[in-house]
Design a protein around this motif. Structure first.
Motif, PDB file in Angstrom:
ATOM      1  N   GLN A   1      14.420  16.125 -28.776  1.00  9.46           N
ATOM      2  CA  GLN A   1      15.266  14.804 -29.923  1.00  9.46           C
ATOM      3  C   GLN A   1      15.581  15.066 -31.435  1.00  9.46           C
ATOM      4  O   GLN A   1      15.076  15.939 -32.003  1.00  9.46           O
ATOM      5  N   LYS A   2      16.550  14.919 -31.668  1.00  4.20           N
ATOM      6  CA  LYS A   2      17.789  14.421 -32.976  1.00  4.20           C
ATOM      7  C   LYS A   2      17.882  13.666 -33.466  1.00  4.20           C
ATOM      8  O   LYS A   2      17.489  13.374 -34.692  1.00  4.20           O
ATOM      9  N   TYR A   3      18.146  12.355 -32.822  1.00  5.37           N
ATOM     10  CA  TYR A   3      18.752  11.471 -33.762  1.00  5.37           C
ATOM     11  C   TYR A   3      17.615  10.456 -34.204  1.00  5.37           C
ATOM     12  O   TYR A   3      17.276  10.236 -34.825  1.00  5.37           O
ATOM     13  N   THR A   4      16.265  10.679 -33.407  1.00  5.86           N
ATOM     14  CA  THR A   4      15.154   9.854 -33.569  1.00  5.86           C
ATOM     15  C   THR A   4      13.610  10.365 -34.026  1.00  5.86           C
ATOM     16  O   THR A   4      12.667  10.633 -33.745  1.00  5.86           O
ATOM     17  N   ASN A   5      14.455  12.235 -34.608  1.00  9.95           N
ATOM     18  CA  ASN A   5      13.217  12.849 -35.135  1.00  9.95           C
ATOM     19  C   ASN A   5      13.135  13.446 -36.337  1.00  9.95           C
ATOM     20  O   ASN A   5      14.463  13.540 -36.868  1.00  9.95           O
TER      21      ASN A   5
ATOM     22  N   ASP B   1      23.676   9.183 -51.599  1.00  5.51           N
ATOM     23  CA  ASP B   1      22.354   8.835 -51.764  1.00  5.51           C
ATOM     24  C   ASP B   1      22.631   6.873 -51.750  1.00  5.51           C
ATOM     25  O   ASP B   1      21.986   5.984 -52.524  1.00  5.51           O
ATOM     26  N   LEU B   2      22.982   6.918 -50.183  1.00  5.39           N
ATOM     27  CA  LEU B   2      22.626   5.525 -49.388  1.00  5.39           C
ATOM     28  C   LEU B   2      21.242   5.155 -48.190  1.00  5.39           C
ATOM     29  O   LEU B   2      21.082   7.060 -47.444  1.00  5.39           O
ATOM     30  N   THR B   3      20.644   4.728 -48.891  1.00  7.83           N
ATOM     31  CA  THR B   3      19.275   4.785 -47.567  1.00  7.83           C
ATOM     32  C   THR B   3      19.542   3.741 -47.053  1.00  7.83           C
ATOM     33  O   THR B   3      19.745   2.685 -47.604  1.00  7.83           O
ATOM     34  N   VAL B   4      19.048   3.971 -45.565  1.00  9.12           N
ATOM     35  CA  VAL B   4      19.122   3.041 -44.583  1.00  9.12           C
ATOM     36  C   VAL B   4      18.033   3.038 -43.950  1.00  9.12           C
ATOM     37  O   VAL B   4      17.413   4.288 -43.610  1.00  9.12           O
ATOM     38  N   ALA B   5      17.964   1.813 -43.046  1.00  3.02           N
ATOM     39  CA  ALA B   5      16.233   2.427 -41.774  1.00  3.02           C
ATOM     40  C   ALA B   5      16.920   2.948 -40.625  1.00  3.02           C
ATOM     41  O   ALA B   5      17.797   3.316 -40.154  1.00  3.02           O
ATOM     42  N   SER B   6      16.210   3.399 -39.996  1.00  2.00           N
ATOM     43  CA  SER B   6      15.995   4.094 -38.552  1.00  2.00           C
ATOM     44  C   SER B   6      15.115   4.000 -37.837  1.00  2.00           C
ATOM     45  O   SER B   6      14.217   2.914 -37.898  1.00  2.00           O
ATOM     46  N   ALA B   7      15.466   3.928 -36.244  1.00  2.00           N
ATOM     47  CA  ALA B   7      14.984   3.873 -34.784  1.00  2.00           C
ATOM     48  C   ALA B   7      13.352   4.941 -34.622  1.00  2.00           C
ATOM     49  O   ALA B   7      13.582   4.831 -33.698  1.00  2.00           O
TER      50      ALA B   7
ATOM     51  N   SER C   1       6.809   4.051 -38.046  1.00  2.00           N
ATOM     52  CA  SER C   1       7.742   3.792 -37.398  1.00  2.00           C
ATOM     53  C   SER C   1       9.180   2.874 -38.262  1.00  2.00           C
ATOM     54  O   SER C   1       9.182   2.741 -39.492  1.00  2.00           O
ATOM     55  N   PHE C   2      10.036   3.611 -38.095  1.00  2.81           N
ATOM     56  CA  PHE C   2      11.593   3.046 -37.938  1.00  2.81           C
ATOM     57  C   PHE C   2      11.366   3.744 -40.330  1.00  2.81           C
ATOM     58  O   PHE C   2      12.234   2.866 -41.089  1.00  2.81           O
ATOM     59  N   ILE C   3      10.853   4.860 -40.825  1.00  2.00           N
ATOM     60  CA  ILE C   3      10.749   5.080 -41.435  1.00  2.00           C
ATOM     61  C   ILE C   3      12.597   5.270 -42.324  1.00  2.00           C
ATOM     62  O   ILE C   3      13.256   5.598 -41.501  1.00  2.00           O
TER      63      ILE C   3
END
Length: 411
Positions: free
Chosen positions: A199-203, A302-308, A344-346
């Motif tokens: 996996q890539k988007y969630t890895n 340098d924009l920080t966002v949530a992940s899945a 989760s969601f790092i």
């Protein structure tokens, strides 16, 4: 509602409609009377008008269903046959009632006036050229893939209830409370994957972790906005970018249109919705010529966002924020725990680029600004060859399919 992929909408008089979203291209509606299914109707990209005659025992009802998957609406008109109603005889009775029984998101959008998609595609040859420009060897990034197969449309509007996925309502209130409503259309691409492969988007160990490339079209009514989305004025090539619009859009896309739609709890998403940006993290490269037109070229850093990303229990697990969270998750990749990441969601901190221009359509009283934004992302201060390869891919798509929408060179 026991099944998160099914949504029941009451209509009245004992009627209800049950909706499912079997894939990105269709919505299936089952029309029901007192929990008895009367017929099933599949909505696709083309507007449809379909008539159904329903024998309810005490009356024969004629129901005409009209759907538009682009606008995200289903309407109906109902009449009663006099042959059954109150023992009457003869032909059809009068029209009884009409309504729009459902407004829903997501819909099939349009970009440049069409529903076709032309996803930017990066490959090893592009990477090699980008890496050679940086004097490095080509890294093994792999390829990209399109997520949905058509432009995904969401209505950023808190004045109208939308079923199936109400993310547009939430984004309007959280990210754009002082902006008029607008329409979001997107073609999103992620790192290529398959169910049984890496996996890539969630890895979190992948350079593609939480990374998108693709393009948007933001549709704004001229009467409400007075300017195009993402620009301070409607001055064509002289228009200066509205950085606040762009940062809010990026935060909305990653935190809500991606993470929240994949099941990330809203309290987690909210941690990363701040939209301030240091001026030093805005790089305006001015106007560049692509395909015979001019496009504003920016970088936001340098924009920080949530992940899945989902770690195994006892880490926090996803929730079903809408009826199609599983469809979103399967479109971006399959969440697989990675050693060393127990939360989760790092978050991910990203650098992005944009090529922007706008055009206008419509007649007097119904005029629109349409802002096209082509872009991509990588992790902050990392994988610059991947960002350069994304720029190559976007520029090819602009030149081949959207060149007419750049700012004229002689304006």
């Amino acid at each position: 509602m026991s099944d998160p992929d099914v949504q029941d909408i009451p209509i009245g008089w004992g009627f209800s409609a049950r909706y499912t979203y079997p894939d990105w291209h269709r919505v299936t509606m089952a029309f029901r009377f007192r929990n008895r299914e009367l017929f099933e109707h599949t909505l696709d990209a083309d507007a449809e008008v379909e008539q159904h005659t329903l024998d309810l025992g005490f009356a024969v009802v004629v129901l005409v269903v009209e759907s538009d998957l682009g606008a995200g609406t289903v309407g109906w008109r109902m009449g009663i046959a006099r042959g059954r109603w109150l023992g009457g005889q003869g032909g059809m009775g009068r029209h009884v009632r009409s309504a729009t029984i459902l407004r829903f998101d997501p819909c099939i959008g349009r970009i440049g006036g069409e529903t076709d998609v032309h996803p930017p595609a990066v490959d090893l040859e592009d990477y090699g050229a980008a890496c050679r420009a940086h004097g490095t060897g080509p890294p093994d990034y792999g390829k990209s893939r399109n997520s949905t197969g058509f432009p995904l449309r969401l209505h950023i509007d808190d004045s109208v209830e939308r079923h199936i996925d109400d993310v547009g309502w939430r984004v309007k209130r959280r990210m754009f409370p002082h902006r008029p409503p607008f329409v979001f259309n997107a073609v999103a691409c992620v790192g290529d994957f398959d169910r049984d492969g890496p996996q890539k988007y969630t890895n979190p160990d992948s350079p593609w972790f939480n990374v998108f490339l693709g393009y948007y079209q933001l549709d704004c009514r001229k009467q409400l906005w007075g300017r195009p989305f993402g620009f301070e004025s409607a001055s064509l090539a002289a228009s200066q970018p509205c950085i606040d619009d762009l940062v809010r859009l990026g935060k909305a896309d990653w935190n809500y249109f991606s993470a929240w739609d994949c099941g990330v709890p809203e309290d987690v998403v909210d941690r990363y919705c701040g939209h301030d940006i240091d001026p030093s993290d805005v790089v305006d490269h001015g106007l560049v010529v692509i395909g015979g037109g001019r496009w504003r070229h920016l970088e936001l850093l340098d924009l920080t966002v949530a992940s899945a990303y989902i770690a195994p229990p006892p880490a926090q697990q996803p929730v079903e924020n809408n009826a199609i969270c599983s469809l979103f998750r399967d479109s971006y990749g399959y969440a697989v725990p990675v050693d060393g990441y127990d939360e989760s969601f790092i978050p991910a901190t990203l650098d992005s680029f944009q090529y922007m221009a706008y055009h206008e359509t419509g007649d007097a009283g119904d005029e629109w600004y349409h802002t096209l934004i082509f872009g991509g992302t990588v992790h902050h201060d990392a994988d610059r060859p991947l960002l350069d390869a994304q720029k190559v891919a976007d520029r090819l798509v602009i030149a081949e399919h959207y060149a007419a929408f750049g700012f004229p060179i002689d304006d």
